[in-house]
Design a protein around this motif. Structure first.
Motif, short mmCIF file in Angstrom:
data_model
loop_
_atom_site.label_atom_id
_atom_site.label_comp_id
_atom_site.label_asym_id
_atom_site.label_seq_id
_atom_site.Cartn_x
_atom_site.Cartn_y
_atom_site.Cartn_z
N TYR A 1 0.79 -1.11 -0.14
CA TYR A 1 -0.08 -0.34 -0.05
C TYR A 1 0.92 1.15 -0.02
O TYR A 1 0.65 2.32 -0.73
N ILE A 2 1.84 1.34 0.81
CA ILE A 2 2.70 2.48 0.97
C ILE A 2 3.47 2.40 -0.55
O ILE A 2 3.68 3.98 -0.76
N ALA A 3 4.06 1.55 -1.01
CA ALA A 3 4.72 1.55 -2.27
C ALA A 3 4.18 2.16 -3.35
O ALA A 3 4.53 2.86 -4.26
N ILE A 4 2.61 1.67 -3.41
CA ILE A 4 1.91 2.18 -4.46
C ILE A 4 1.48 3.58 -4.37
O ILE A 4 1.27 4.37 -5.26
N CYS A 5 1.14 3.85 -3.12
CA CYS A 5 0.77 5.42 -2.69
C CYS A 5 1.92 6.25 -3.33
O CYS A 5 1.99 7.45 -3.79
N ALA B 1 -1.56 -12.40 -7.09
CA ALA B 1 -1.45 -11.97 -8.32
C ALA B 1 -0.40 -10.67 -8.75
O ALA B 1 -0.10 -10.57 -9.95
N ALA B 2 0.14 -10.03 -7.90
CA ALA B 2 0.85 -9.09 -7.80
C ALA B 2 0.31 -8.02 -8.59
O ALA B 2 1.13 -7.31 -9.38
N ARG B 3 -0.91 -7.75 -8.35
CA ARG B 3 -1.83 -6.60 -9.06
C ARG B 3 -2.37 -5.85 -8.14
O ARG B 3 -2.68 -6.18 -6.96
N ALA B 4 -2.64 -4.48 -8.46
CA ALA B 4 -3.36 -3.71 -7.61
C ALA B 4 -4.15 -2.60 -8.52
O ALA B 4 -3.77 -2.44 -9.70
N LYS B 5 -5.39 -2.14 -7.94
CA LYS B 5 -6.09 -0.94 -8.54
C LYS B 5 -6.19 0.14 -7.54
O LYS B 5 -6.20 0.01 -6.12
N GLN C 1 9.68 -7.97 -10.45
CA GLN C 1 10.93 -8.01 -9.82
C GLN C 1 11.13 -7.21 -8.37
O GLN C 1 11.87 -6.26 -8.28
N GLY C 2 9.67 -7.40 -7.86
CA GLY C 2 9.72 -6.73 -6.35
C GLY C 2 9.41 -5.39 -6.43
O GLY C 2 9.55 -4.66 -5.29
N ILE C 3 9.23 -4.47 -7.60
CA ILE C 3 9.02 -3.14 -7.56
C ILE C 3 7.56 -2.90 -8.17
O ILE C 3 7.20 -3.51 -9.46
N TRP C 4 6.72 -2.07 -7.59
CA TRP C 4 5.36 -1.57 -8.15
C TRP C 4 5.55 -0.60 -9.40
O TRP C 4 6.44 0.21 -9.09
N ARG C 5 4.95 -0.96 -10.47
CA ARG C 5 4.87 -0.13 -11.55
C ARG C 5 3.44 0.02 -12.08
O ARG C 5 2.62 -0.51 -11.78
N ILE C 6 3.40 1.24 -12.83
CA ILE C 6 2.02 1.67 -13.30
C ILE C 6 1.65 0.89 -14.32
O ILE C 6 2.43 0.70 -15.58
#
Length: 218
Positions: free
Chosen positions: A34-38, A111-115, A146-151
């Motif tokens: 959550y923090i990483a996505i924000c 799934a390593a996905r988020a909205k 690879q452990g990093i959130w992206r758009i």
């Protein structure tokens, strides 16, 4: 209590502790995501503020997509970069603030996905030419690679633009539906008009209390 009963009791206690630790670990992982996505989305906003278009494009997945203001869909990081670099260079007399606010994030850790649903408050100006207020609601998708959130997909619904000196009670500025020489890879996925027309960007989540789908006013 016999030794066998004691061993069995200890085993049950150990299993219960393992289950508890596993649950806490999942919650901690979701909190970190959550923090990483924000942070990712807010970093995007800071880059857009200052015309750092290549830095903003770097935040997208290689197969990411962008759709803003009903201008169509641009597919792939290279096309996102091309779209962004179509905007003005940040220099004296240019204001392009895009504040990222009110996040609602839903994460599928397996799934390593988020909205995420966001609101951006917009201040745009060119010295001596124009000054505008604006607002957009984002319904974005994210992917963890690879452990990093992206758009994975950025979809910005521009809900209004209004002239600063006139105010929004005098109506809105028509959305710019296309950029000359920059054709999209696909048509808009949602057809809509901005203020003063009525439009609610679709929600990716149901009502968190009733569980009913969000369908807008009835």
């Amino acid at each position: 209590m016999s030794s066998d009963e004691l061993i069995a009791a200890l085993q049950r206690e150990v299993e219960a502790l393992k289950e508890k630790v596993d649950g806490l670990s999942k919650k901690a992982g979701l909190a970190e995501d959550y923090i990483a996505i924000c942070n990712l989305q807010r970093v995007y906003g800071y880059y857009v503020d200052k015309g750092q278009w290549n830095d903003a494009a770097d935040l997208f997945a290689e197969d990411g997509a962008l759709e803003i203001a009903g201008r169509g869909v641009y597919k792939g990081q290279a096309r996102v970069r091309e779209y962004m670099n179509n905007f003005p260079k940040y220099q004296r007399g240019v204001l392009f603030n895009h504040m990222q606010l009110q996040p609602v994030i839903t994460i599928d850790a397996e799934a390593a996905r988020a909205k995420g649903r966001w609101r951006t408050f917009i201040q745009i100006a060119t010295l001596g030419v124009e000054a505008r207020w604006g607002e957009a609601t984002y319904e974005n998708e994210y992917v963890k690679t690879q452990g990093i959130w992206r758009i994975a997909k950025l979809h910005g619904f521009i809900t209004f633009y209004s002239e600063y000196d006139k105010g929004w009670d005098k109506g809105g500025v028509k959305l710019l539906r296309s950029f000359k020489g920059l054709e999209p890879d696909a048509p808009p996925t949602v057809e809509y008009e901005a203020w003063p027309e009525v439009f609610i960007p679709p929600y990716h989540y149901p009502n968190p209390v009733s569980g009913r789908p969000n369908k807008g006013p009835v």
